[in-house]
Design a protein around this motif. Structure first.
Motif, PDB file in Angstrom:
ATOM      1  N   PHE A  72      47.073  22.352   3.353  1.00  0.00           N
ATOM      2  CA  PHE A  72      47.879  21.610   4.314  1.00  0.00           C
ATOM      3  C   PHE A  72      49.198  22.324   4.592  1.00  0.00           C
ATOM      4  O   PHE A  72      49.933  22.689   3.684  1.00  0.00           O
ATOM      5  CB  PHE A  72      48.150  20.200   3.782  1.00  0.00           C
ATOM      6  CG  PHE A  72      49.090  19.381   4.643  1.00  0.00           C
ATOM      7  CD1 PHE A  72      48.775  19.113   5.966  1.00  0.00           C
ATOM      8  CD2 PHE A  72      50.281  18.893   4.117  1.00  0.00           C
ATOM      9  CE1 PHE A  72      49.633  18.353   6.762  1.00  0.00           C
ATOM     10  CE2 PHE A  72      51.137  18.127   4.895  1.00  0.00           C
ATOM     11  CZ  PHE A  72      50.820  17.860   6.223  1.00  0.00           C
ATOM     12  N   LEU A  73      49.482  22.531   5.854  1.00  0.00           N
ATOM     13  CA  LEU A  73      50.754  23.067   6.331  1.00  0.00           C
ATOM     14  C   LEU A  73      51.042  24.464   5.756  1.00  0.00           C
ATOM     15  O   LEU A  73      52.183  24.787   5.404  1.00  0.00           O
ATOM     16  CB  LEU A  73      51.900  22.104   5.990  1.00  0.00           C
ATOM     17  CG  LEU A  73      53.031  22.008   7.006  1.00  0.00           C
ATOM     18  CD1 LEU A  73      52.548  21.334   8.279  1.00  0.00           C
ATOM     19  CD2 LEU A  73      54.212  21.229   6.420  1.00  0.00           C
ATOM     20  N   ASP A  74      50.002  25.303   5.676  1.00  0.00           N
ATOM     21  CA  ASP A  74      50.239  26.668   5.218  1.00  0.00           C
ATOM     22  C   ASP A  74      50.887  27.483   6.332  1.00  0.00           C
ATOM     23  O   ASP A  74      51.173  26.982   7.423  1.00  0.00           O
ATOM     24  CB  ASP A  74      48.938  27.310   4.722  1.00  0.00           C
ATOM     25  CG  ASP A  74      47.888  27.491   5.819  1.00  0.00           C
ATOM     26  OD1 ASP A  74      48.210  27.328   7.016  1.00  0.00           O
ATOM     27  OD2 ASP A  74      46.731  27.795   5.470  1.00  0.00           O
ATOM     28  N   ASN A  75      51.126  28.765   6.078  1.00  0.00           N
ATOM     29  CA  ASN A  75      51.841  29.600   7.055  1.00  0.00           C
ATOM     30  C   ASN A  75      51.062  29.780   8.351  1.00  0.00           C
ATOM     31  O   ASN A  75      51.650  30.118   9.382  1.00  0.00           O
ATOM     32  CB  ASN A  75      52.183  30.960   6.439  1.00  0.00           C
ATOM     33  CG  ASN A  75      53.287  30.856   5.408  1.00  0.00           C
ATOM     34  OD1 ASN A  75      54.088  29.914   5.423  1.00  0.00           O
ATOM     35  ND2 ASN A  75      53.323  31.801   4.480  1.00  0.00           N
ATOM     36  N   ASP A  76      49.759  29.584   8.284  1.00  0.00           N
ATOM     37  CA  ASP A  76      48.926  29.714   9.484  1.00  0.00           C
ATOM     38  C   ASP A  76      48.501  28.354  10.027  1.00  0.00           C
ATOM     39  O   ASP A  76      47.491  28.232  10.726  1.00  0.00           O
ATOM     40  CB  ASP A  76      47.685  30.558   9.168  1.00  0.00           C
ATOM     41  CG  ASP A  76      48.040  32.003   8.869  1.00  0.00           C
ATOM     42  OD1 ASP A  76      49.064  32.494   9.403  1.00  0.00           O
ATOM     43  OD2 ASP A  76      47.304  32.643   8.103  1.00  0.00           O
ATOM     44  N   PHE A  77      49.266  27.342   9.722  1.00  0.00           N
ATOM     45  CA  PHE A  77      49.011  25.983  10.185  1.00  0.00           C
ATOM     46  C   PHE A  77      48.752  25.970  11.696  1.00  0.00           C
ATOM     47  O   PHE A  77      49.518  26.508  12.492  1.00  0.00           O
ATOM     48  CB  PHE A  77      50.247  25.133   9.843  1.00  0.00           C
ATOM     49  CG  PHE A  77      50.238  23.733  10.369  1.00  0.00           C
ATOM     50  CD1 PHE A  77      49.236  22.843  10.022  1.00  0.00           C
ATOM     51  CD2 PHE A  77      51.275  23.284  11.183  1.00  0.00           C
ATOM     52  CE1 PHE A  77      49.261  21.535  10.478  1.00  0.00           C
ATOM     53  CE2 PHE A  77      51.310  21.982  11.645  1.00  0.00           C
ATOM     54  CZ  PHE A  77      50.298  21.104  11.304  1.00  0.00           C
TER      55      PHE A  77
END
Length: 472
Positions: free
Chosen positions: A5-10
């Protein structure tokens, strides 16, 4: 493969999207050309006492879902403690997965506060509240520090023609302020001829600010002209108009004077008379904007103050507005044409709260492109209830289908909160994913320099050029 959830590639679902975002869009500055930030808070570099004050005060987006989650009004606009209000919000957040507020909440905790890998819920609420409250005591988390953090180059606030603009003057004279805060001319109250005593009282205030007595319709035009000129001297380059539906009901000078006199004497005006009055003023605003090279923003299809009980108790702008469905096409076309035929149609942005009207606004706007300015008549970003992933995607895809997406002036916060700037990041991720998907599906060339320039322009450069405001 599942994603965190909400990683850098969101929201970036393919390699082309990730390249476009990380290499071209992510680092772009922000020009927030329509917001509701309190100018006083910028001028005085507001320090917020706690997370509730900076996050929940005045945020009718959050209040609507809190009410829907069963919280009484005292937890929204009432007098319970700030902690109790925050706890109610923390209890609501796990219930709103699928709403953009869920994403925005965690994006705002992550940036600027660095709280990542932790979701807000009743179990984490106290720790997050204490952590953020401690950070808010630091200089970099005051109002201007937050703007600096997000590389905000300029904001356009929303200001009544009668406003003194004292805080704009204070900011303009402050050499330490790295951004620009510019006024936007919002004359809705001048047009509210059907509001009885409130309109009469407003004329007194407007007349005082223009240093004149408003005793006739022509006096009203003169007062508005004076204030428009003053706004221009303060760097204002945009007017903003909230309309249930566009109006176009032309009238003679004598008819307009009669409506003015009737309302000034305290007699109720008819809906037809009010439409004639508003039409004349909107044409006047358009001509003033054209004369001074301003942009005119039309916000359409908001049905306001639906709950009369709560309106009587709390007033406007507290979360009781909805999408409207009145006639838009014919009156809008006639209004734009009346300005265009005399060469007085300014640069114009058309926003709708009703997504059924996307095609309508795009195609009508396309009838008034004249080659003088790229994208002279803009289809504005997905607004208010439509600024979610589906709404933003639809707005941009519809514009691409029937217009010129690469000339789009992009996103704005339309917010009262200094923590709303991640909405620009949300928008940029959606934009890059749309264009990147076209690449991966063979619908656009894998020319990252071409497409990268496109997303960078939509993220910032187009707005900078379109509004004609000198931004370093």
């Amino acid at each position: 493969m599942s994603r965190q959830f909400l990683d850098n590639d969101f929201m970036l679902q393919n390699e082309a999207a990730r390249i476009l975002y990380h290499e071209y869009a992510e680092g772009m500055p922000i020009f927030d050309f329509h917001c509701h930030l309190p100018p006083e808070q910028v001028a005085n570099n507001k320090q917020f006492k706690n997370l509730t004050e900076i996050w929940l005060y005045g945020d009718h987006y959050k209040w609507r879902v809190m009410r829907a989650n069963g919280y009484e009004e005292k937890y929204c606009t009432g007098d319970v403690s700030d902690w109790d209000k925050f706890a109610a919000w923390a209890d609501t957040v796990p219930r709103i997965i699928g709403n953009p507020l869920y994403h925005w909440t965690h994006m705002e905790l992550k940036d600027p506060f660095g709280i990542a890998g932790k979701v807000l819920n009743p179990g984490t609420a106290e720790g997050i509240y204490k952590q953020v409250n401690e950070m808010l005591g630091q200089e970099k988390f005051r109002a201007r520090g937050i703007m600096d953090h997000f590389k905000v180059k300029a904001v356009c606030t929303t200001d009544d023609p009668a406003d003194s603009l004292e805080y704009h003057q204070q900011v303009a004279a402050d050499q330490t302020f790295k951004s620009k805060m510019l006024p936007a001319f919002r004359p809705d109250r001048a047009m509210a001829v059907d509001t009885g005593a409130a309109w009469i009282e407003y004329l007194e205030r407007l007349g005082a600010s223009a240093n004149m007595t408003i005793s006739s319709f022509n006096d009203l035009l003169e007062a508005l002209e004076k204030r428009h000129e003053f706004f221009h001297s303060m760097g204002g380059r945009v007017s903003d108009h909230a309309l249930l539906v566009p109006v176009y009901s032309p009238a003679s000078d004598s008819e307009l004077e009669a409506v003015f006199r009737k309302a000034k004497d305290g007699t109720a005006v008819s809906p037809d008379e009010a439409d004639k009055f508003r039409t004349a003023l909107m044409l006047h605003f358009g001509r003033m904007n054209a004369k001074r090279g301003w942009v005119m923003q039309l916000h359409l299809s908001s049905l306001r103050n639906n709950n009369s009980r709560m309106f009587a108790k709390l007033g406007p702008d507290v979360g009781f507005d909805a999408v409207a469905d009145g006639e838009v096409g014919a009156p809008l076309s006639r209004f734009l044409d009346a300005l265009d035929v005399t060469g007085e149609l300014p640069k114009t942005i058309l926003y709708t709260l009703n997504q059924r009207d996307n095609d309508l606004l795009i195609t009508i706007g396309g009838c008034f492109q004249d080659g003088s300015v790229p994208g002279k008549v803009q289809f504005g970003s997905a607004w208010w209830y439509a600024d979610h992933e589906d709404g933003m995607s639809k707005q941009m895809k519809d514009l691409a289908n029937m217009g010129v997406l690469s000339r789009f002036v992009g996103m704005l916060t339309d917010s009262r909160s200094f923590l709303s700037y991640p909405r620009h990041d949300y928008f940029r991720r959606i934009l890059c994913n749309i264009v990147g998907t076209w690449v991966e599906e063979g619908k656009a060339p894998r020319d990252m320099d071409l497409l990268g320039k496109m997303v960078a322009d939509i993220s910032f450069n187009n707005a900078k050029e379109y509004f004609g405001i000198n931004i370093e």
